[in-house]
Scaffold this active site. Structure first.
Site, PDB file in Angstrom:
ATOM      1  N   GLU A  11      -3.533  -9.455   6.931  1.00 14.72           N
ATOM      2  CA  GLU A  11      -2.191  -9.063   6.514  1.00 14.72           C
ATOM      3  C   GLU A  11      -1.162  -9.811   7.359  1.00 14.72           C
ATOM      4  OE1 GLU A  11      -2.273  -4.947   4.449  1.00 14.72           O
ATOM      5  OE2 GLU A  11      -2.006  -4.623   6.575  1.00 14.72           O
ATOM      6  N   HIS A  34      -3.630  -1.808  12.269  1.00 15.09           N
ATOM      7  CA  HIS A  34      -2.599  -2.214  11.304  1.00 15.09           C
ATOM      8  C   HIS A  34      -1.392  -2.745  12.084  1.00 15.09           C
ATOM      9  CE1 HIS A  34       0.464  -2.061   8.225  1.00 15.09           C
ATOM     10  NE2 HIS A  34      -0.516  -2.067   7.335  1.00 15.09           N
ATOM     11  N   ASN A  76      -2.858   1.811   0.846  1.00 12.79           N
ATOM     12  CA  ASN A  76      -2.418   2.328   2.148  1.00 12.79           C
ATOM     13  C   ASN A  76      -1.080   3.018   1.918  1.00 12.79           C
ATOM     14  OD1 ASN A  76      -1.665   2.886   4.731  1.00 12.79           O
ATOM     15  ND2 ASN A  76      -1.423   0.762   5.397  1.00 12.79           N
ATOM     16  N   TRP A  77      -1.126   4.327   1.885  1.00 14.03           N
ATOM     17  CA  TRP A  77       0.099   5.097   1.604  1.00 14.03           C
ATOM     18  C   TRP A  77       1.036   5.178   2.798  1.00 14.03           C
ATOM     19  CZ3 TRP A  77      -2.401   9.827  -1.370  1.00 14.03           C
ATOM     20  CH2 TRP A  77      -2.687   9.429  -2.691  1.00 14.03           C
ATOM     21  N   LYS A  78       0.553   4.792   3.962  1.00 13.57           N
ATOM     22  CA  LYS A  78       1.365   4.888   5.188  1.00 13.57           C
ATOM     23  C   LYS A  78       1.907   6.314   5.324  1.00 13.57           C
ATOM     24  CE  LYS A  78       2.067  -0.026   4.778  1.00 13.57           C
ATOM     25  NZ  LYS A  78       2.874  -1.211   4.982  1.00 13.57           N
ATOM     26  N   SER A 137       2.492  -7.536   0.256  1.00 11.20           N
ATOM     27  CA  SER A 137       3.229  -7.649  -1.016  1.00 11.20           C
ATOM     28  C   SER A 137       2.338  -7.908  -2.222  1.00 11.20           C
ATOM     29  CB  SER A 137       4.317  -8.717  -0.909  1.00 11.20           C
ATOM     30  OG  SER A 137       5.232  -8.370   0.100  1.00 11.20           O
ATOM     31  N   GLY A 172       0.160  -1.743   0.009  1.00 12.01           N
ATOM     32  CA  GLY A 172       1.092  -0.771   0.572  1.00 12.01           C
ATOM     33  C   GLY A 172       2.046  -0.251  -0.493  1.00 12.01           C
TER      34      GLY A 172
END
Ligand code: 13P
Length: 247
Positions: A159, A89, A8-10, A210, A231
């Site tokens: 998450e 999310h 997930n590159w955000k 993490s 992430g």
């Protein structure tokens, strides 16, 4: 067992960097996905055409089409070959007031287009401290999946908000403990099975929070964990590759 690992590159990287990244992802037996910002998806679609990497979006409109300025529909994502799309999310819930009801509508839009929703759920630190984790997750699952017929097409990502690197202060970003992950994943799978006996047991449950090269092996070798949503450690291809190669 084959796991599902989704980056997930955000709101990070650039089109140039993302295309460089794609070239360098190492081959693996696992299922790999990349959730890229909307503006990268068109180029990513072309870059991934001959790769075994699935494209994912990070969000979708809760409406099918029409006068919804700024939104992107599930049908548009389908045209861009998105296999998956994240929904609910915690950053969308925390910063953009996304509700379980919105998430439910988004899941239905995605399934109607044959895109697999990756439903993100997770409790806040304050809820965990009050021992409300299971209650919170149960509510998020029930509301987000209400009236969803093909729930076996949905993927869950657990998450815990307190374990997401960017919500943590300090340098050492901590994931949830293995015991916590095991217990919560078992609980989620149980809830899903109770919701639908035949379909619930087929649903994959990923862990996010993490995940990095130093802990991915131990987390991903848990039998209750079907994969990971990554992430920060997915922003550099070297650490993403290290995660893929750790299992
Ligand atoms: P980190 O891996 O940076 O903790 O982020 C997790 C996440 O939010 C993935 O969706």
């Amino acid at each position: 067992m084959r796991k599902i690992i989704i980056a997930n590159w955000k709101m990070n990287l650039s089109i140039t960097k993302s295309l460089e990244f794609v070239k360098k992802v190492k081959k693996t037996k696992h299922m790999v996905g990349i959730a890229a910002p909307y503006t990268f998806l068109c180029e990513m679609k072309k870059a991934l055409a001959h790769k075994k990497i699935q494209l994912a979006a990070q969000d979708v409109a809760r409406f099918a089409e029409g006068a919804y300025t700024g939104e992107v529909s599930a049908k548009m994502l389908k045209k861009l070959n998105c296999t998956y799309c994240l929904v609910g999310h915690s950053e969308r819930r925390v910063y953009f007031a996304e509700t379980d009801e919105n998430v439910n509508e988004k899941i239905k839009q995605l399934l109607a287009q044959g895109i697999k929703p990756v439903l993100c759920i997770g409790e806040k630190a304050s809820e965990r401290n009050k021992k409300l984790t299971k209650k919170v997750l149960n509510k998020q699952l029930k509301k987000a999946l209400q009236g969803v017929k093909n729930i076996d097409k949905v993927i869950i990502a657990y998450e815990p908000i307190w374990a997401i690197s960017t919500f943590q202060k300090g340098k050492q970003k901590k994931s949830a403990s293995l015991d916590d992950i095991m217990e919560v994943h078992k609980y989620i799978k149980n809830v899903l099975e109770k919701m639908s006996k035949s379909k619930g047991s087929k649903i994959k449950v990923l862990y996010g929070g993490s995940v990095k090269p130093s802990n991915s092996q131990e987390i991903l070798s848990l039998k209750e964990v079907d994969g990971a949503l990554v992430g920060g450690a997915s922003l550099k291809v070297s650490s993403f590759n290290a995660i893929l190669q750790s299992i």
